[in-house]
Write a protein that holds these residues in place. Structure first.
Motif, short mmCIF file in Angstrom:
data_model
loop_
_atom_site.label_atom_id
_atom_site.label_comp_id
_atom_site.label_asym_id
_atom_site.label_seq_id
_atom_site.Cartn_x
_atom_site.Cartn_y
_atom_site.Cartn_z
N ASN A 146 -8.36 4.74 17.91
CA ASN A 146 -7.10 4.97 17.20
C ASN A 146 -6.19 3.75 17.26
O ASN A 146 -5.51 3.41 16.28
CB ASN A 146 -6.38 6.19 17.77
CG ASN A 146 -7.07 7.50 17.41
OD1 ASN A 146 -7.87 7.55 16.47
ND2 ASN A 146 -6.79 8.55 18.16
N GLN A 176 -7.68 1.13 14.94
CA GLN A 176 -7.42 1.50 13.55
C GLN A 176 -5.96 1.23 13.19
O GLN A 176 -5.66 0.80 12.06
CB GLN A 176 -7.76 2.97 13.33
CG GLN A 176 -7.72 3.39 11.86
CD GLN A 176 -8.85 2.78 11.04
OE1 GLN A 176 -10.02 2.91 11.37
NE2 GLN A 176 -8.49 2.09 9.95
N ALA A 177 -5.06 1.44 14.14
CA ALA A 177 -3.64 1.20 13.88
C ALA A 177 -3.37 -0.28 13.61
O ALA A 177 -2.53 -0.62 12.76
CB ALA A 177 -2.81 1.69 15.06
N ASP A 192 -3.32 -3.62 6.43
CA ASP A 192 -3.59 -3.05 5.10
C ASP A 192 -2.33 -2.48 4.47
O ASP A 192 -2.08 -2.65 3.27
CB ASP A 192 -4.67 -1.97 5.23
CG ASP A 192 -5.19 -1.51 3.88
OD1 ASP A 192 -5.24 -2.34 2.94
OD2 ASP A 192 -5.54 -0.33 3.76
N GLY A 193 -1.52 -1.81 5.29
CA GLY A 193 -0.31 -1.19 4.76
C GLY A 193 0.71 -2.20 4.26
O GLY A 193 1.50 -1.89 3.37
N SER A 222 -1.87 -4.74 1.07
CA SER A 222 -2.74 -4.20 0.02
C SER A 222 -2.08 -4.32 -1.36
O SER A 222 -0.90 -4.03 -1.52
CB SER A 222 -3.05 -2.73 0.30
OG SER A 222 -3.76 -2.16 -0.78
N THR A 264 -11.55 0.27 6.54
CA THR A 264 -10.25 -0.33 6.26
C THR A 264 -10.37 -1.24 5.04
O THR A 264 -11.44 -1.79 4.78
CB THR A 264 -9.74 -1.15 7.46
OG1 THR A 264 -8.40 -1.60 7.20
CG2 THR A 264 -10.61 -2.38 7.71
N SER A 293 3.19 -0.97 -0.45
CA SER A 293 3.02 -2.08 0.50
C SER A 293 4.07 -3.15 0.24
O SER A 293 4.60 -3.29 -0.88
CB SER A 293 1.63 -2.69 0.37
OG SER A 293 1.50 -3.48 -0.80
N LYS A 313 -1.90 -0.49 -2.93
CA LYS A 313 -0.92 0.48 -2.45
C LYS A 313 0.46 0.07 -2.97
O LYS A 313 1.02 -0.94 -2.53
CB LYS A 313 -0.93 0.54 -0.92
CG LYS A 313 -2.26 1.02 -0.36
CD LYS A 313 -2.23 1.09 1.16
CE LYS A 313 -3.55 1.65 1.70
NZ LYS A 313 -3.56 1.72 3.17
N ASP A 347 -4.62 -0.77 10.09
CA ASP A 347 -3.77 -0.07 9.12
C ASP A 347 -2.46 -0.81 8.89
O ASP A 347 -1.90 -0.78 7.79
CB ASP A 347 -3.49 1.36 9.59
CG ASP A 347 -4.72 2.25 9.50
OD1 ASP A 347 -5.71 1.85 8.86
OD2 ASP A 347 -4.69 3.37 10.07
#
Length: 323
Positions: free
Chosen positions: A35, A38-39, A45-46, A49, A13, A55, A52, A42
């Motif tokens: 999972n 990780q969500a 980060d989403g 970031s 990540t 974002s 990105k 994410d």
């Protein structure tokens, strides 16, 4: 129910790695939660970031001046905390320092082999200033005055650690150790009753460079607290006999001139510890330690000294080692 055991999972990540060690019944599998873990990461980060374009943070940075922008609750919380640290430090820590970091070759742009021109530094400094950003807590909105580039990378990893820990708590897992890119937080104890322990290595210490084996690292118990470490030993360049660190002092526009190899900070939350590591590095060993003593912060400096690496510990850090 079967006896609890320590299980581990990991992933990637924010351009780095994450890991979770947790005490769970042997009949259950921590891997089944990967999972979900990780969500959680994410989501952070989403939203935050700068790499990105879609974002929430990137959209704010690209927005025209004079506009307000509603941020997701998580992103607003992290931005508000970063700006609070900036306010309390009188700008020694400043999450708007991104243009200077990029100019010095430590951002997404190409790396440098020599310092930028002074007029370029002054032009970048015109875009810096945490105080130019206004917040509206009622609507989770930030005001973009124009040209501001907000970078939350010095807070987001710590926040992500806290969020993963909160997820584990909510699922009934009460003992865990979470790491995201070197920022860690622990809670509870292992099945044998021992706390989660991590070692702080002395960066670049060669064999024989220290007097005692216990100077190679400090061992810290993380059951109930977090630690963040900030160092200069991976991102820097040399030009005409001078070493330039990626830690930029937002007040001057230049890399910090101190002989700080790394700073480790202990706190109850990883989001608190994370930006304080950056702040202490900018302040340096004298001002930083004075600040740590005044505020009761647990801080350890590792410095480049004449005889090799040297350690300086605040009273609160020394007390943490003994606990």
């Amino acid at each position: 129910m079967s006896d609890p055991v320590v299980q581990s999972v990991q992933g990637e990540t924010m351009g780095t790695f994450w890991s979770v060690r947790a005490v769970v019944p042997a009949a259950l599998s921590l891997a089944s939660r990967v999972n979900d873990l990780q969500a959680v990461l994410d989501l952070v980060d989403g939203q935050m970031s700068t790499y990105k374009p879609a974002s929430a943070l990137s959209r704010f940075n690209a927005a025209p001046g004079g506009t307000w922008h509603v941020l997701p609750a998580e992103c607003f919380e992290v931005a508000r905390h970063a700006l609070q640290v900036a306010r309390e430090s009188d700008g020694a820590y400043d999450p708007t320092v991104g243009p200077l970091v990029n100019l010095w070759g430590f951002g997404p742009d190409a790396a440098r082999r020599e310092p930028p021109a002074r007029d370029s530094i002054e032009a970048a400094r015109e875009r810096i200033g945490w105080w130019r950003i206004k917040l509206d807590a009622a609507t989770h909105s930030l005001f973009q005055p124009g040209g501001i580039y907000l970078d939350l990378s010095s807070v987001a990893k710590g926040y992500a650690v806290d969020q993963v820990g909160q997820y584990l708590d909510n699922t009934g897992i009460a003992s865990w150790l979470v790491e995201v890119g070197g920022e860690l937080k622990g809670k509870g104890r292992k099945p044998d009753g021992s706390p989660w322990r991590i070692g702080i290595e002395r960066p670049g210490a060669a064999t024989g460079a220290v007097q005692r084996i216990d100077q190679l690292s400090q061992v810290v118990c993380l059951s109930g607290r977090a630690i963040a470490t900030s160092g200069d030993y991976r991102r820097r360049f040399d030009a005409q006999g001078v070493t330039y660190s990626h830690h930029i002092d937002p007040r001057t526009g230049w890399p910090v001139p101190h002989a700080v190899a790394s700073v480790s900070v202990l706190a109850s939350e990883a989001m608190q510890a994370d930006p304080l590591g950056t702040l202490m590095t900018v302040l340096g060993p004298e001002q930083g330690m004075a600040c740590a003593r005044k505020r009761g912060l647990a801080v350890m400096f590792i410095l480049h000294g004449a005889q090799g690496l040297e350690e300086r510990l605040s009273p609160a850090f020394e007390a943490a080692l003994a606990s």
